[in-house]
Enzyme design. Structure first.
Site, PDB file in Angstrom:
ATOM      1  CG  PHE A   1       7.770  -8.507   0.173  1.00  0.00           C
ATOM      2  CD1 PHE A   1       5.957  -8.398  -1.086  1.00  0.00           C
ATOM      3  CD2 PHE A   1       7.146  -8.263   1.683  1.00  0.00           C
ATOM      4  CE1 PHE A   1       4.603  -8.329  -0.154  1.00  0.00           C
ATOM      5  CE2 PHE A   1       5.918  -8.362   2.049  1.00  0.00           C
ATOM      6  CZ  PHE A   1       4.666  -8.273   0.879  1.00  0.00           C
TER       7      PHE A   1
ATOM      8  CD  GLU B   1      14.946 -10.728   3.322  1.00  0.00           C
ATOM      9  OE1 GLU B   1      14.738  -9.697   2.999  1.00  0.00           O
ATOM     10  OE2 GLU B   1      14.666 -11.213   5.100  1.00  0.00           O
TER      11      GLU B   1
ATOM     12  CB  SER C   1       7.104  -3.342   8.996  1.00  0.00           C
ATOM     13  OG  SER C   1       8.746  -3.900   9.437  1.00  0.00           O
TER      14      SER C   1
ATOM     15  CB  CYS D   1       3.042   1.359   1.489  1.00  0.00           C
ATOM     16  SG  CYS D   1       3.890   2.457   0.035  1.00  0.00           S
TER      17      CYS D   1
ATOM     18  CD  GLU E   1       1.299  -1.789   6.464  1.00  0.00           C
ATOM     19  OE1 GLU E   1       2.567  -2.092   7.507  1.00  0.00           O
ATOM     20  OE2 GLU E   1       1.267  -1.451   5.680  1.00  0.00           O
TER      21      GLU E   1
HETATM   22  P1  NAD Z   1       9.673  -5.619   6.713  1.00  0.00           P
HETATM   23  O1  NAD Z   1       9.791  -4.394   7.933  1.00  0.00           O
HETATM   24  O2  NAD Z   1       9.975  -6.564   6.948  1.00  0.00           O
HETATM   25  O3  NAD Z   1      11.512  -5.537   5.832  1.00  0.00           O
HETATM   26  C1  NAD Z   1      12.701  -4.204   5.053  1.00  0.00           C
HETATM   27  C2  NAD Z   1      13.174  -4.718   5.223  1.00  0.00           C
HETATM   28  O4  NAD Z   1      14.355  -4.417   5.724  1.00  0.00           O
HETATM   29  C3  NAD Z   1      13.682  -5.653   4.045  1.00  0.00           C
HETATM   30  O5  NAD Z   1      15.030  -5.339   3.039  1.00  0.00           O
HETATM   31  C4  NAD Z   1      13.663  -6.938   5.379  1.00  0.00           C
HETATM   32  O6  NAD Z   1      15.476  -7.430   4.955  1.00  0.00           O
HETATM   33  C5  NAD Z   1      15.006  -5.968   6.516  1.00  0.00           C
HETATM   34  N1  NAD Z   1      14.364  -6.133   7.771  1.00  0.00           N
HETATM   35  C6  NAD Z   1      13.333  -6.490   8.096  1.00  0.00           C
HETATM   36  N2  NAD Z   1      13.478  -7.169   9.446  1.00  0.00           N
HETATM   37  C7  NAD Z   1      14.253  -6.710  10.085  1.00  0.00           C
HETATM   38  C8  NAD Z   1      14.769  -6.426  11.244  1.00  0.00           C
HETATM   39  N3  NAD Z   1      14.405  -6.684  12.275  1.00  0.00           N
HETATM   40  N4  NAD Z   1      15.836  -5.661  11.215  1.00  0.00           N
HETATM   41  C9  NAD Z   1      16.268  -5.262  10.281  1.00  0.00           C
HETATM   42  N5  NAD Z   1      16.561  -5.275   8.763  1.00  0.00           N
HETATM   43  C10 NAD Z   1      15.051  -5.821   8.413  1.00  0.00           C
HETATM   44  O7  NAD Z   1       9.007  -5.252   4.697  1.00  0.00           O
HETATM   45  P2  NAD Z   1       8.401  -5.873   3.705  1.00  0.00           P
HETATM   46  O8  NAD Z   1       7.462  -7.332   4.874  1.00  0.00           O
HETATM   47  O9  NAD Z   1       9.668  -6.575   3.468  1.00  0.00           O
HETATM   48  O10 NAD Z   1       7.256  -4.694   3.205  1.00  0.00           O
HETATM   49  C11 NAD Z   1       5.925  -4.509   4.031  1.00  0.00           C
HETATM   50  C12 NAD Z   1       6.133  -3.344   4.604  1.00  0.00           C
HETATM   51  O11 NAD Z   1       6.328  -2.336   3.992  1.00  0.00           O
HETATM   52  C13 NAD Z   1       4.694  -2.724   4.946  1.00  0.00           C
HETATM   53  O12 NAD Z   1       4.491  -2.432   6.120  1.00  0.00           O
HETATM   54  C14 NAD Z   1       4.689  -1.911   3.937  1.00  0.00           C
HETATM   55  O13 NAD Z   1       3.303  -0.917   4.455  1.00  0.00           O
HETATM   56  C15 NAD Z   1       5.706  -0.943   4.098  1.00  0.00           C
HETATM   57  N6  NAD Z   1       5.895  -0.494   2.489  1.00  0.00           N
HETATM   58  C16 NAD Z   1       6.291   0.923   2.681  1.00  0.00           C
HETATM   59  C17 NAD Z   1       6.290   1.774   1.462  1.00  0.00           C
HETATM   60  C18 NAD Z   1       6.197   3.510   1.957  1.00  0.00           C
HETATM   61  O14 NAD Z   1       6.666   3.907   0.774  1.00  0.00           O
HETATM   62  N7  NAD Z   1       6.272   3.488   2.818  1.00  0.00           N
HETATM   63  C19 NAD Z   1       6.272   1.384   0.323  1.00  0.00           C
HETATM   64  C20 NAD Z   1       6.374   0.326   0.330  1.00  0.00           C
HETATM   65  C21 NAD Z   1       5.981  -0.578   1.683  1.00  0.00           C
END
Ligand code: NAD
Length: 500
Positions: free
Chosen positions: A157, A184, A234, A289, A389
Site C-alpha cells: 500500500f 487492495e 511485509s 520500507c 518493524e
Molecule cells: P503486506 O505484506 O500486508 O501486503 C503486500 C501485498 O501482499 C498486498 O498486495 C496484499 O494484498 C498481499 N497480502 C497481504 N497479506 C497476505 C497474505 N497473508 N497472503 C498473501 N498475500 C497477502 O504489506 P503492506 O502492509 O501492504 O505494506 C507494508 C510492508 O511492505 C512493510 O513491511 C514494508 O516494509 C514493506 N515494503 C517493503 C519494500 C521493499 O522494497 N523491501 C517496499 C515497500 C514496502
C-alpha cells in the site's frame, strides 16, 4: 425527499484483455481516504478464476507483443512516460487521497514512478546479448535475451504509484506481458495508470489488472500460466510468496519488510542530521520500507542531537496530506493507527521513555487515522522496539559507545534493507559502508533509495531471491538467456580479409 442525495461509491473492476470486467462473485471492501474516513470506492476481492482470465488474456497478447520490435516497445514506453508526466498532478492527488502521504511527498513518488518508465525505455541497449566469434574453427557463440513470458507483480500500500512501476515498464519493455495486483487498500492510482497505458498504444492484454487480496495472490502463485512473480510487502508474506511461487517452478523476487538504523557519530553536523532524520523517520508517516526507524547514537551524539531533534519534531503539523500546512499525514487505516499506538505503549512498558509523544495528535480532522511523530529514548537494543518493524512515525533511540558497537547492533538485525551514517569522518563512513550487512547505505543521506538505473537491493529478511528490483537487475529478471552455437562451413575463406 429531504433534498440530500447520497451517492453510492462505485465498484472497481478488473482490467482483462483491455476490457474493464466485473470480478466474479467477489466480496467488496471499502477503499477509504485515511485522512477523514471517506469511502472512495469499493474494491472487489477477486478470486483465482479472475486471475485465470487475466492470465489467459496475457498469454493471448504475448506472441504479438513479443514480436513487436524492441524499438517500437520502447516508443510505447516513451509515450507512457509523457502521459504520466502530463497527468502527474492527478496521479499525485490520487496517491494522497487513497494512501494519505502529503501532496509534495506524493509528487516525489510520482516523479520516481516516471523515472522507472524512463529507465525502461533504454531496453534496446539493455536487452542486448553477447557474441564471441570463433569459439572453435568456424564456430560462433551468441547469447540472446528473450522475454520470460507472463509476469505478475503483487505490491504493497505504501507506494501505490511507484512500486508497481519498479516492475511493469521493465517487464513489458523486455517483451513480456503482465498481470498486476496492487494493494487492495489503495488501488485507485493504478486504475488511472491503466488508462494511460491504453492511451500510450500498449495493446490490450499486455497489462492486466486484478484487484483483491490473498485469493488473488494465491491464484497468481499457483497459476501454471504465470512464469515470474515480483512481490513487495511485509517480510512474512514475502517468505510465503517466495516459497510457494518457487515450489511451483516460477522465477521469484520477493522484497520484504525492514528495520532501518541511522547511525549518528559524535562529529555529525547536527542541523543537517536532524533534517535528514525527520524526513526519513516521519515522511509518509514512517510508512516507507526505507524509513529510518532506529537512531543509533554513538558516544555523546544523542546528547548533542536531542534538543534540536525534539524541538523540530514537536513543531511538525499532523493532518490531511492535501493541506499544504501538513508535515505528517495519516497512517493507512484506523487498524494501523491502533497497532502503532499499542506498539508505543508496549515500548513504554518495556522501559523506554518518551522524548516526543505523538499518541494523541491535536487538531487533526475527524474520522482520520492519525499518529503523531513519536521519539522513544532509552530503548533496550535487544527489545522488540529496537528490532521489529513498526511501520509508523516512531523513532527509537539506542545509545552505544563506539562505531564498532553501532555496526554490531545493525548487523544483528534480521533485516538488511537500508541504513545511514551521519558523520564528517571519511574513515568512519568508509568503515561503515564496508562492514555493514545492509543492501542500501546512505552517507549523510537519510533515505538512500537507489535511483531507477541502480538496483534496489535489500539483504537478509528484507529480500528473498537473487535479482533485485529495477536497474540492470530488471532486465536480468525479465529475460531468459538462450545461447546459440553455430558452425558455418566456409573454410577456404577464413582470415581472407587479413591475407588480401
Ligand atoms: P503486506 O505484506 O500486508 O501486503 C503486500 C501485498 O501482499 C498486498 O498486495 C496484499 O494484498 C498481499 N497480502 C497481504 N497479506 C497476505 C497474505 N497473508 N497472503 C498473501 N498475500 C497477502 O504489506 P503492506 O502492509 O501492504 O505494506 C507494508 C510492508 O511492505 C512493510 O513491511 C514494508 O516494509 C514493506 N515494503 C517493503 C519494500 C521493499 O522494497 N523491501 C517496499 C515497500 C514496502
Amino acid at each position: 425527499m429531504d433534498g440530500t442525495t447520497t451517492t453510492e461509491p462505485r465498484t472497481l473492476r478488473n482490467l482483462i484483455g483491455g476490457a474493464w470486467t466485473v470480478a466474479a462473485d467477489a466480496e467488496l471492501l471499502d477503499v477509504t481516504n485515511p485522512a477523514n474516513g471517506e469511502v472512495l470506492a469499493r474494491v472487489p476481492l477477486s478470486g483465482a478464476a479472475d486471475v485465470e482470465r487475466a492470465v489467459a488474456a496475457a498469454r493471448d497478447a504475448l506472441p504479438a507483443w513479443r514480436g513487436t520490435s524492441v524499438i517500437e516497445r520502447a516508443r510505447r514506453l516513451f509515450a507512457l512516460r509523457e502521459l504520466m508526466e502530463r497527468h502527474a498532478a492527478d496521479l499525485a492527488r490520487s496517491v494522497t487521497r487513497e494512501m494519505g502521504k502529503t501532496l509534495p511527498d506524493a509528487r516525489a513518488e510520482v516523479a520516481r514512478a516516471i523515472e522507472m518508465v524512463e529507465a525502461a525505455t533504454a531496453v534496446p541497449q539493455t536487452m542486448q546479448g553477447r557474441v564471441l566469434e570463433g569459439v572453435a574453427t568456424n564456430v560462433d557463440a551468441e547469447t540472446i535475451r528473450q522475454p520470460v513470458g507472463v509476469c505478475a507483480a503483487i505490491t504493497p500500500f505504501n507506494f501505490p504509484a511507484m512500486v508497481p512501476m519498479w516492475f511493469l515498464p521493465f517487464a513489458i519493455g523486455c517483451g513480456n506481458t503482465f498481470v498486476l495486483k496492487p494493494s487492495e487498500q489503495d488501488p485507485l492510482t493504478m486504475e488511472l495508470v491503466m488508462g494511460l497505458i491504453a492511451e500510450a498504444g500498449i495493446p490490450d492484454g499486455v497489462v492486466n489488472l486484478v484487484l483483491g487480496g490473498v485469493d488473488v495472490v494465491n491464484g497468481i502463485l499457483d497459476s501454471p500460466g504465470i512464469d515470474a512473480v515480483s512481490f513487495v510487502g511485509s517480510a512474512q508474506v514475502a517468505r510465503y510468496v517466495y516459497e510457494r511461487a518457487s515450489a511451483n517452478g516460477k522465477r521469484v523476487q520477493a522484497l520484504g519488510g525492514a528495520k532501518n538504523s541511522m547511525v549518528v557519530m559524535p562529529d555529525a553536523v547536527i542541523g543537517q542530521t536532524a533534517s535528514n532524520i525527520i524526513a526519513s523517520g516521519f515522511g509518509a508517516a514512517g510508512q516507507r520500507c526505507m524509513a529510518g526507524s532506529v537512531i543509533v547514537a554513538v558516544g555523546d551524539a544523542w546528547e548533542r542531537l536531542r534538543p534540536e531533534l525534539v524541538a523540530r519534531t514537536e513543531a511538525l503539523q499532523v493532518g490531511d496530506g492535501m493541506d499544504p500546512a501538513t508535515d505528517v499525514g495519516p497512517v493507512i487505516s484506523p487498524a494501523a493507527c491502533d497497532r502503532i499506538t499499542a506498539t508505543i505503549d508496549a515500548a513504554l512498558a518495556a522501559g523506554a521513555s518518551l522524548a516526543v509523544d505523538g499518541r494523541a495528535p491535536s487538531g487533526v480532522p475527524d474520522g482520520g487515522a492519525y499518529v503523531g511523530p513519536t521519539i522513544l529514548e532509552g530503548v533496550d537494543p535487544g527489545s522488540a522496539t529496537a528490532r521489529e518493524e513498526i511501520f509508523g512515525p516512531v523513532l527509537a533511540v539506542v545509545e552505544v559507545e563506539t562505531l564498532d558497537d553501532a555496526i554490531g547492533f545493525v548487523n544483528a538485525s534480521r533485516y538488511g534493507n537500508g541504513t545511514s551514517i551521519f558523520t564528517e569522518s571519511g574513515a568512519a563512513a568508509r568503515r561503515y559502508r564496508v562492514d555493514v550487512q545492509v543492501g542500501m547505505v546512505g552517507v549523510n543521506v537519510g533515505v538512500a533509495a537507489p535511483v531507477a538505473f541502480f538496483p534496489f537491493s535489500g539483504w537478509k529478511d528484507s529480500f528473498l531471491g537473487d535479482l533485485h528490483a529495477h536497474g540492470p537487475d530488471a532486465v536480468e529478471f525479465f529475460t531468459r538467456k538462450k545461447t546459440v552455437t553455430s558452425r558455418w562451413f566456409s573454410e577456404g575463406e577464413i582470415g581472407r580479409f587479413f591475407v588480401e
